[in-house]
Design a protein around this motif. Structure first.
Motif, PDB file in Angstrom:
ATOM      1  N   ARG A   1      75.842 -36.674 -35.952  1.00 18.38           N
ATOM      2  CA  ARG A   1      75.943 -37.337 -34.650  1.00 18.38           C
ATOM      3  C   ARG A   1      75.499 -36.430 -33.515  1.00 18.38           C
ATOM      4  NH1 ARG A   1      81.194 -39.261 -36.654  1.00 18.38           N
ATOM      5  NH2 ARG A   1      82.044 -37.451 -35.607  1.00 18.38           N
ATOM      6  N   ARG A   2      75.417 -35.137 -33.761  1.00 19.74           N
ATOM      7  CA  ARG A   2      75.051 -34.203 -32.715  1.00 19.74           C
ATOM      8  C   ARG A   2      73.608 -34.432 -32.278  1.00 19.74           C
ATOM      9  NH1 ARG A   2      75.990 -28.498 -34.738  1.00 19.74           N
ATOM     10  NH2 ARG A   2      77.305 -29.637 -36.121  1.00 19.74           N
ATOM     11  N   PRO A   3      73.357 -34.569 -30.991  1.00 18.27           N
ATOM     12  CA  PRO A   3      71.980 -34.799 -30.550  1.00 18.27           C
ATOM     13  C   PRO A   3      71.146 -33.539 -30.712  1.00 18.27           C
ATOM     14  CG  PRO A   3      73.414 -34.573 -28.650  1.00 18.27           C
ATOM     15  CD  PRO A   3      74.296 -34.549 -29.883  1.00 18.27           C
ATOM     16  N   SER A   4      69.885 -33.731 -31.046  1.00 15.95           N
ATOM     17  CA  SER A   4      68.981 -32.592 -31.130  1.00 15.95           C
ATOM     18  C   SER A   4      68.435 -32.310 -29.733  1.00 15.95           C
ATOM     19  CB  SER A   4      67.849 -32.900 -32.104  1.00 15.95           C
ATOM     20  OG  SER A   4      67.038 -33.924 -31.582  1.00 15.95           O
ATOM     21  N   GLY A   5      67.562 -31.346 -29.623  1.00 17.00           N
ATOM     22  CA  GLY A   5      67.029 -30.949 -28.333  1.00 17.00           C
ATOM     23  C   GLY A   5      65.969 -31.881 -27.779  1.00 17.00           C
ATOM     24  N   PHE A   6      65.629 -32.944 -28.498  1.00 15.90           N
ATOM     25  CA  PHE A   6      64.573 -33.837 -28.048  1.00 15.90           C
ATOM     26  C   PHE A   6      65.152 -35.026 -27.303  1.00 15.90           C
ATOM     27  CE2 PHE A   6      62.768 -32.046 -32.022  1.00 15.90           C
ATOM     28  CZ  PHE A   6      61.735 -31.337 -31.435  1.00 15.90           C
ATOM     29  N   SER A   7      64.519 -35.374 -26.204  1.00 13.66           N
ATOM     30  CA  SER A   7      64.884 -36.607 -25.521  1.00 13.66           C
ATOM     31  C   SER A   7      63.694 -37.552 -25.631  1.00 13.66           C
ATOM     32  CB  SER A   7      65.213 -36.335 -24.050  1.00 13.66           C
ATOM     33  OG  SER A   7      64.085 -35.807 -23.394  1.00 13.66           O
ATOM     34  N   GLU A   8      63.948 -38.820 -25.470  1.00 19.14           N
ATOM     35  CA  GLU A   8      62.868 -39.792 -25.574  1.00 19.14           C
ATOM     36  C   GLU A   8      61.959 -39.683 -24.364  1.00 19.14           C
ATOM     37  OE1 GLU A   8      64.094 -43.733 -26.421  1.00 19.14           O
ATOM     38  OE2 GLU A   8      65.422 -43.110 -28.033  1.00 19.14           O
ATOM     39  N   ALA A   9      60.655 -39.819 -24.622  1.00 18.85           N
ATOM     40  CA  ALA A   9      59.679 -39.748 -23.536  1.00 18.85           C
ATOM     41  C   ALA A   9      59.708 -41.044 -22.742  1.00 18.85           C
ATOM     42  CB  ALA A   9      58.284 -39.526 -24.105  1.00 18.85           C
ATOM     43  N   PRO A  10      59.587 -40.942 -21.436  1.00 21.11           N
ATOM     44  CA  PRO A  10      59.500 -42.164 -20.618  1.00 21.11           C
ATOM     45  C   PRO A  10      58.225 -42.935 -20.978  1.00 21.11           C
ATOM     46  CG  PRO A  10      59.863 -40.225 -19.231  1.00 21.11           C
ATOM     47  CD  PRO A  10      59.603 -39.747 -20.612  1.00 21.11           C
ATOM     48  N   GLN A  11      58.263 -44.249 -20.821  1.00 20.04           N
ATOM     49  CA  GLN A  11      57.110 -45.077 -21.161  1.00 20.04           C
ATOM     50  C   GLN A  11      55.868 -44.661 -20.397  1.00 20.04           C
ATOM     51  OE1 GLN A  11      58.247 -49.152 -20.571  1.00 20.04           O
ATOM     52  NE2 GLN A  11      59.291 -49.272 -22.532  1.00 20.04           N
ATOM     53  N   ALA A  12      56.032 -44.257 -19.158  1.00 14.17           N
ATOM     54  CA  ALA A  12      54.876 -43.851 -18.359  1.00 14.17           C
ATOM     55  C   ALA A  12      54.167 -42.648 -18.985  1.00 14.17           C
ATOM     56  CB  ALA A  12      55.321 -43.516 -16.932  1.00 14.17           C
ATOM     57  N   HIS A  13      54.924 -41.719 -19.560  1.00 11.48           N
ATOM     58  CA  HIS A  13      54.320 -40.559 -20.206  1.00 11.48           C
ATOM     59  C   HIS A  13      53.573 -40.976 -21.464  1.00 11.48           C
ATOM     60  CE1 HIS A  13      57.029 -37.272 -18.246  1.00 11.48           C
ATOM     61  NE2 HIS A  13      56.492 -38.101 -17.371  1.00 11.48           N
TER      62      HIS A  13
ATOM     63  N   GLU B   1      49.824 -33.293 -25.295  1.00 15.44           N
ATOM     64  CA  GLU B   1      49.976 -31.967 -24.691  1.00 15.44           C
ATOM     65  C   GLU B   1      50.000 -32.066 -23.167  1.00 15.44           C
ATOM     66  OE1 GLU B   1      47.207 -28.081 -24.586  1.00 15.44           O
ATOM     67  OE2 GLU B   1      47.660 -28.850 -26.595  1.00 15.44           O
ATOM     68  N   TYR B   2      49.130 -32.898 -22.616  1.00 13.56           N
ATOM     69  CA  TYR B   2      49.059 -33.084 -21.164  1.00 13.56           C
ATOM     70  C   TYR B   2      50.387 -33.602 -20.615  1.00 13.56           C
ATOM     71  CZ  TYR B   2      47.517 -34.979 -16.673  1.00 13.56           C
ATOM     72  OH  TYR B   2      47.391 -35.286 -15.340  1.00 13.56           O
ATOM     73  N   CYS B   3      50.997 -34.532 -21.339  1.00  7.24           N
ATOM     74  CA  CYS B   3      52.254 -35.138 -20.880  1.00  7.24           C
ATOM     75  C   CYS B   3      53.484 -34.408 -21.404  1.00  7.24           C
ATOM     76  CB  CYS B   3      52.307 -36.607 -21.307  1.00  7.24           C
ATOM     77  SG  CYS B   3      51.063 -37.589 -20.473  1.00  7.24           S
ATOM     78  N   ASP B   4      53.266 -33.351 -22.168  1.00  7.32           N
ATOM     79  CA  ASP B   4      54.354 -32.551 -22.729  1.00  7.32           C
ATOM     80  C   ASP B   4      55.297 -33.410 -23.580  1.00  7.32           C
ATOM     81  OD1 ASP B   4      55.599 -30.118 -23.225  1.00  7.32           O
ATOM     82  OD2 ASP B   4      57.004 -30.358 -21.567  1.00  7.32           O
ATOM     83  N   ILE B   5      54.699 -34.205 -24.469  1.00  7.92           N
ATOM     84  CA  ILE B   5      55.483 -34.999 -25.414  1.00  7.92           C
ATOM     85  C   ILE B   5      55.004 -34.671 -26.821  1.00  7.92           C
ATOM     86  CG2 ILE B   5      55.950 -36.871 -23.801  1.00  7.92           C
ATOM     87  CD1 ILE B   5      53.771 -38.511 -25.115  1.00  7.92           C
ATOM     88  N   MET B   6      55.810 -34.998 -27.809  1.00  7.51           N
ATOM     89  CA  MET B   6      55.405 -34.800 -29.194  1.00  7.51           C
ATOM     90  C   MET B   6      55.970 -35.921 -30.054  1.00  7.51           C
ATOM     91  SD  MET B   6      57.823 -31.584 -30.344  1.00  7.51           S
ATOM     92  CE  MET B   6      57.004 -31.437 -31.894  1.00  7.51           C
ATOM     93  N   GLN B   7      55.296 -36.166 -31.172  1.00  4.98           N
ATOM     94  CA  GLN B   7      55.726 -37.226 -32.071  1.00  4.98           C
ATOM     95  C   GLN B   7      56.886 -36.730 -32.927  1.00  4.98           C
ATOM     96  OE1 GLN B   7      52.506 -38.752 -34.404  1.00  4.98           O
ATOM     97  NE2 GLN B   7      51.134 -38.823 -32.652  1.00  4.98           N
ATOM     98  N   ILE B   8      57.896 -37.578 -33.058  1.00  3.48           N
ATOM     99  CA  ILE B   8      59.009 -37.289 -33.957  1.00  3.48           C
ATOM    100  C   ILE B   8      59.358 -38.566 -34.706  1.00  3.48           C
ATOM    101  CG2 ILE B   8      59.969 -35.367 -32.622  1.00  3.48           C
ATOM    102  CD1 ILE B   8      61.983 -37.311 -31.425  1.00  3.48           C
ATOM    103  N   ASP B   9      59.985 -38.416 -35.845  1.00  3.61           N
ATOM    104  CA  ASP B   9      60.379 -39.588 -36.624  1.00  3.61           C
ATOM    105  C   ASP B   9      61.814 -39.975 -36.287  1.00  3.61           C
ATOM    106  OD1 ASP B   9      61.956 -37.751 -37.942  1.00  3.61           O
ATOM    107  OD2 ASP B   9      60.832 -37.814 -39.814  1.00  3.61           O
ATOM    108  N   GLY B  10      62.380 -40.894 -37.049  1.00  2.35           N
ATOM    109  CA  GLY B  10      63.727 -41.376 -36.790  1.00  2.35           C
ATOM    110  C   GLY B  10      64.790 -40.295 -36.888  1.00  2.35           C
ATOM    111  N   ALA B  11      64.521 -39.255 -37.670  1.00  2.00           N
ATOM    112  CA  ALA B  11      65.472 -38.153 -37.817  1.00  2.00           C
ATOM    113  C   ALA B  11      65.222 -37.065 -36.773  1.00  2.00           C
ATOM    114  CB  ALA B  11      65.353 -37.554 -39.219  1.00  2.00           C
ATOM    115  N   ARG B  12      64.364 -37.369 -35.802  1.00  2.00           N
ATOM    116  CA  ARG B  12      64.025 -36.442 -34.725  1.00  2.00           C
ATOM    117  C   ARG B  12      63.374 -35.160 -35.248  1.00  2.00           C
ATOM    118  NH1 ARG B  12      65.266 -38.368 -29.777  1.00  2.00           N
ATOM    119  NH2 ARG B  12      66.931 -39.858 -29.660  1.00  2.00           N
ATOM    120  N   GLN B  13      62.589 -35.325 -36.298  1.00  2.00           N
ATOM    121  CA  GLN B  13      61.809 -34.241 -36.884  1.00  2.00           C
ATOM    122  C   GLN B  13      60.334 -34.602 -36.762  1.00  2.00           C
ATOM    123  OE1 GLN B  13      63.183 -31.424 -38.162  1.00  2.00           O
ATOM    124  NE2 GLN B  13      65.131 -32.256 -37.482  1.00  2.00           N
TER     125      GLN B  13
END
Length: 126
Positions: free
Chosen positions: A14-26, A87-99
């Motif tokens: 249940r502990r959240p990882s360091g990733f937050s969801e990217a805003p739709q605009a990004h 890279e420009y928007c500082d986002i990265m792809q992650i799966d359901g397990a936040r990996q």
């Protein structure tokens, strides 16, 4: 002892990882940036094909688009790297397990992203 270990695993899940969801605009901006670079690469490939054989370039427009898409996303997403848009928007792809996605998932993403529009276009022409 077993119940304590199970409780610790459940609490850890249940502990959240360091990733937050990217805003739709990004996400949209990253996609726009990626489309720009795929389009740029496609134009360079069309110029190369036209210099080799002008008729070939006009007949193989869909295939050139496919090659540009596969080159761009193959060298970024497939290799587990960020696209220029991500890279420009500082986002990265992650799966359901936040990996980061597995190699198979990345391959499927590239195939769907590149082959999907190509097959649709070919089916709508015929």
């Amino acid at each position: 002892r077993e119940s304590r270990r199970a409780g610790m695993q459940a609490a850890g899940a249940r502990r959240p990882s360091g990733f937050s969801e990217a805003p739709q605009a990004h996400i949209i901006r990253a996609l726009q940036k990626d489309q720009y670079y795929v389009s740029w690469l496609r134009q360079k490939l069309e110029t190369l094909a036209a210099s080799a054989d002008g008729r070939l370039a006009s007949r193989a427009e869909g295939e050139i688009r496919l090659v540009a898409c596969c080159c761009y996303f193959g060298l970024t997403t497939l290799l587990g790297k960020q696209t220029l848009g991500e890279e420009y928007c500082d986002i990265m792809q992650i799966d359901g397990a936040r990996q980061p996605p597995s190699a198979l998932r990345r391959l499927c993403l590239v195939l769907i992203q590149c082959l999907g529009p190509y097959i649709y276009h070919r089916m709508s022409i015929d």
